[in-house]
Design a protein around this motif. Structure first.
Motif, short mmCIF file in Angstrom:
data_model
loop_
_atom_site.label_atom_id
_atom_site.label_comp_id
_atom_site.label_asym_id
_atom_site.label_seq_id
_atom_site.Cartn_x
_atom_site.Cartn_y
_atom_site.Cartn_z
N UNK A 154 34.53 1.45 16.26
CA UNK A 154 34.55 2.65 15.31
C UNK A 154 34.40 3.87 15.84
N UNK A 155 35.40 4.68 15.40
CA UNK A 155 35.61 6.07 16.13
C UNK A 155 35.39 7.05 14.99
N UNK A 156 34.45 8.24 15.36
CA UNK A 156 34.31 9.05 14.17
C UNK A 156 33.99 10.68 14.79
N UNK A 157 34.64 11.69 14.48
CA UNK A 157 34.54 12.92 14.97
C UNK A 157 33.95 13.82 14.05
N UNK A 204 21.60 20.89 16.58
CA UNK A 204 21.24 22.34 16.59
C UNK A 204 21.24 22.70 18.17
N UNK A 205 20.57 21.82 19.07
CA UNK A 205 20.71 22.39 20.51
C UNK A 205 22.24 22.37 20.93
N UNK A 206 22.82 21.28 20.47
CA UNK A 206 24.18 21.16 21.05
C UNK A 206 25.28 22.50 20.54
N UNK A 207 25.15 22.79 19.39
CA UNK A 207 25.76 24.09 18.96
C UNK A 207 25.20 25.26 19.61
N UNK A 208 23.98 25.22 20.07
CA UNK A 208 23.47 26.37 20.53
C UNK A 208 24.07 26.47 21.98
N UNK A 209 24.69 25.58 22.48
CA UNK A 209 25.32 25.57 23.91
C UNK A 209 24.57 24.79 25.01
N UNK A 210 23.40 24.02 24.32
CA UNK A 210 23.07 23.10 25.37
C UNK A 210 23.69 21.84 25.79
N UNK A 237 28.53 9.25 22.99
CA UNK A 237 28.98 10.54 22.32
C UNK A 237 29.78 11.31 23.54
N UNK A 238 30.46 12.27 23.02
CA UNK A 238 31.00 13.40 23.91
C UNK A 238 31.23 14.47 23.14
N UNK A 248 32.72 17.11 18.15
CA UNK A 248 31.87 16.06 18.44
C UNK A 248 32.40 14.66 18.46
N UNK A 249 32.76 13.76 19.32
CA UNK A 249 33.24 12.33 18.85
C UNK A 249 32.31 11.45 19.40
N UNK A 250 32.27 10.11 18.68
CA UNK A 250 31.25 9.17 19.08
C UNK A 250 32.30 7.79 18.79
N UNK A 251 31.90 6.98 19.62
CA UNK A 251 32.38 5.30 19.72
C UNK A 251 31.04 4.85 19.10
N UNK A 252 31.22 3.84 18.09
CA UNK A 252 30.07 3.09 17.51
C UNK A 252 30.68 1.75 17.57
N UNK A 253 29.63 0.47 18.10
CA UNK A 253 29.97 -0.83 18.28
C UNK A 253 28.52 -1.53 17.45
N UNK A 254 29.05 -2.39 16.58
CA UNK A 254 28.07 -3.20 15.92
C UNK A 254 27.30 -4.11 16.66
N UNK A 255 26.12 -4.06 16.90
CA UNK A 255 25.39 -5.00 17.98
C UNK A 255 24.50 -6.03 16.97
N UNK A 256 24.75 -6.08 15.71
CA UNK A 256 24.07 -7.13 15.13
C UNK A 256 23.94 -8.42 15.72
N UNK A 257 25.22 -8.93 16.34
CA UNK A 257 25.11 -10.36 16.78
C UNK A 257 24.36 -10.39 18.10
N UNK A 258 24.64 -9.08 18.78
CA UNK A 258 23.68 -9.10 19.94
C UNK A 258 22.22 -9.05 19.91
#
Length: 369
Positions: A154-157, A204-210, A237-238, A248-258
Motif C-alpha cells: 500500500x503506497x500513499x503520499x 508539525x515538527x516535520x513541516x517546521x523543518x525537523x 516513511x520518507x 511525505x510518502x508511506x509504504x504500508x503492509x498489512x501485518x494482521x497475519x503476522x
C-alpha cells in the motif's frame, strides 16, 4: 513487430524525418540506430548502413556529395551503388552516447551542403534526441505507474498540509475505500482517534523543518479503515522537499497475519499443547513477576492419581480432556481474587518442574510471613 509503447515516439520521429526530407528535398530520409530503422524501406536501410557507421564514427554532420568518387566509400562500393548522396547528423545524448543518425540520401549525386543547411540538419538531430529522451521518460513513468498499481504494498503520499495526494489500489483496498476516494482527504482520517495527537505533533515538527523521526526504518502502528475498524500495519516513511513544497510518502503492509502467527507461537510457548492450559513456563513467569513486585502468592499443587493409567488405557486425548476438565472445575471452586489480589491461575505443571528461582522466592515469602 514494434513495441506499442514506442508508437508515439516513432510518430514524432517520423515527423522530424519528413521535415528533413522536405528541407533537403531528398527522396530518402531515415533515422538509423541500434534498433529497427525508422523511415526507409529494408533495401534502403541496408544501403545506408555504411554511411551511418561513418557518421557515428565522425561524431558530427557527415556530407558525402557523391559516394562513387569519395575515397572512403568508393573502395567498398558503399550501398552497392544505390546511394550516391548522403547527409547525416549523429544523435548524441547528454551522456555523450550516440543513439543513431538522422540522415537524408539520394541515388543521384548532389553539391555539398551549405553551412546553413548543415546547421539545420544538426538542429533536427538535437530535436530527435529530445524526442527520444522524452519517450524514455514517458515509458519509465508508465512502467512506474504500472508497478505502483500492481504492487501488493500500500503506497500513499501527502503534501505539507497532510492532504492525501495519491493512494494506490492496494492502499485503497487495505483501508476499505473505493477507487479515488482517499485523494484529497486529510491523512489524519486514517489514523485512530487515540493516536491523532502524536500524528499531528509529528507532522508539525516535520513541516517546521525537523528531521523525519521514522524515515529509513519500519514501525508497527495501527491504521483506521473506512468502516471504523482498525488494521495493524508496518509503516515506512520518507519525505522530500522543504516547507510548502514538502511531500511525505508511506509504504504500508498489512501485518494482521503476522500478528496472528505470533500469537499462535506465543500460545505454543506458554500453553500446554494437549489441554490448552497454561504451562510451566507461563506459571513460573507469573509467579516470578508477582514475587518481584512483592505481591502475595499462594501456590497449591495437586497430584492426580490414576491419570497415567487413563492415558495409557484410553489414549492421550482422553487423558488431556480429563485433566482439562479437572483444572477448569478446580479453578471454578477457588475464591475470586479481590482488586488488590492477584487473579487465580490454574496450570498443568509436571511434578517438581518449577524452576529453582521460583521455589526459592516462595520459601522466602513463606519465611517472611
Amino acid at each position: 513487430m514494434r513495441d506499442a509503447r514506442t508508437a508515439p515516439v516513432e510518430a514524432s520521429l517520423q515527423g522530424l524525418i519528413d521535415l528533413a526530407a522536405d528541407l533537403l528535398e531528398a527522396p530518402i530520409a531515415a533515422i538509423l540506430g541500434a534498433g529497427a530503422p525508422i523511415g526507409p524501406r529494408a533495401e534502403e536501410a541496408n544501403a545506408l548502413a555504411p554511411f551511418r557507421d561513418r557518421a557515428i564514427a565522425r561524431g558530427d554532420v557527415l556530407v558525402v556529395p557523391d559516394a562513387a568518387i569519395d575515397p572512403q566509400f568508393r573502395a567498398g562500393s558503399a550501398g552497392g551503388g544505390a546511394i550516391r548522396f548522403f547527409a547525416g547528423a549523429p544523435l548524441i545524448d547528454r551522456d555523450g552516447t550516440c543513439l543513431g543518425v538522422l540522415c537524408v540520401a539520394d541515388p543521384a549525386p548532389r553539391p555539398p551542403l551549405a553551412d546553413r543547411t548543415r546547421r539545420r540538419l544538426a538542429r533536427l538531430s538535437d530535436l530527435a534526441v529530445a524526442v527520444l529522451a522524452q519517450g524514455r521518460r514517458t515509458m519509465a513513468q508508465r512502467d512506474a505507474e504500472g508497478f505502483v498499481a500492481a504492487t501488493s504494498s500500500a503506497l500513499i503520499t501527502t503534501d505539507a498540509t497532510g492532504r492525501i495526494t495519491f493512494a494506490n489500489p492496494a492502499c485503497e483496498t487495505l483501508l476499505g475505500y473505493p477507487a479515488g476516494a482517499l485523494a484529497g482527504r486529510d491523512v489524519a482520517s486514517i489514523v485512530p482517534l487515540r493516536l491523532r495527537g502524536h500524528h499531528v505533533a509529528g507532522m508539525g515538527a516535520l513541516t517546521a523543518g525537523g528531521p523525519p523521526k521514522l524515515s529509513g526504518r519500519s514501525v508497527e502502528v495501527t491504521a483506521l479503515r473506512a468502516d471504523g475498524g482498525e488494521v495493524p500495519i508496518e509503516l515506512s516513511l520518507c519525505a522530500w522537499g522543504e516547507g510548502a513544497a514538502m511531500g511525505v510518502g508511506a509504504v504500508m503492509r498489512d501485518i494482521s497475519e503476522r500478528r496472528r502467527r505470533n500469537a499462535r507461537l506465543l500460545r505454543l510457548a506458554h500453553e500446554d499443547p494437549g489441554t490448552g492450559l497454561p504451562n510451566r513456563v507461563r506459571l513460573s513467569g507469573e509467579i516470578d513477576a508477582r514475587l518481584a513486585a512483592r505481591r502475595p502468592v499462594g501456590l497449591l499443587t495437586l497430584g492426580v492419581d490414576g491419570l497415567r493409567a487413563v492415558t495409557d488405557g484410553f489414549g492421550s486425548g482422553i487423558g488431556a480432556a480429563l485433566l482439562e476438565a479437572l483444572v477448569v472445575r478446580l479453578a471454578g471452586r477457588l475464591p475470586q481474587g479481590r482488586d488488590s489480589d492477584p487473579a487465580n491461575l490454574a496450570a498443568t505443571v509436571p511434578a517438581g518442574s518449577l524452576n529453582p528461582g521460583t521455589a526459592r522466592y516462595l520459601r522466602e515469602i513463606g519465611a517472611a510471613r
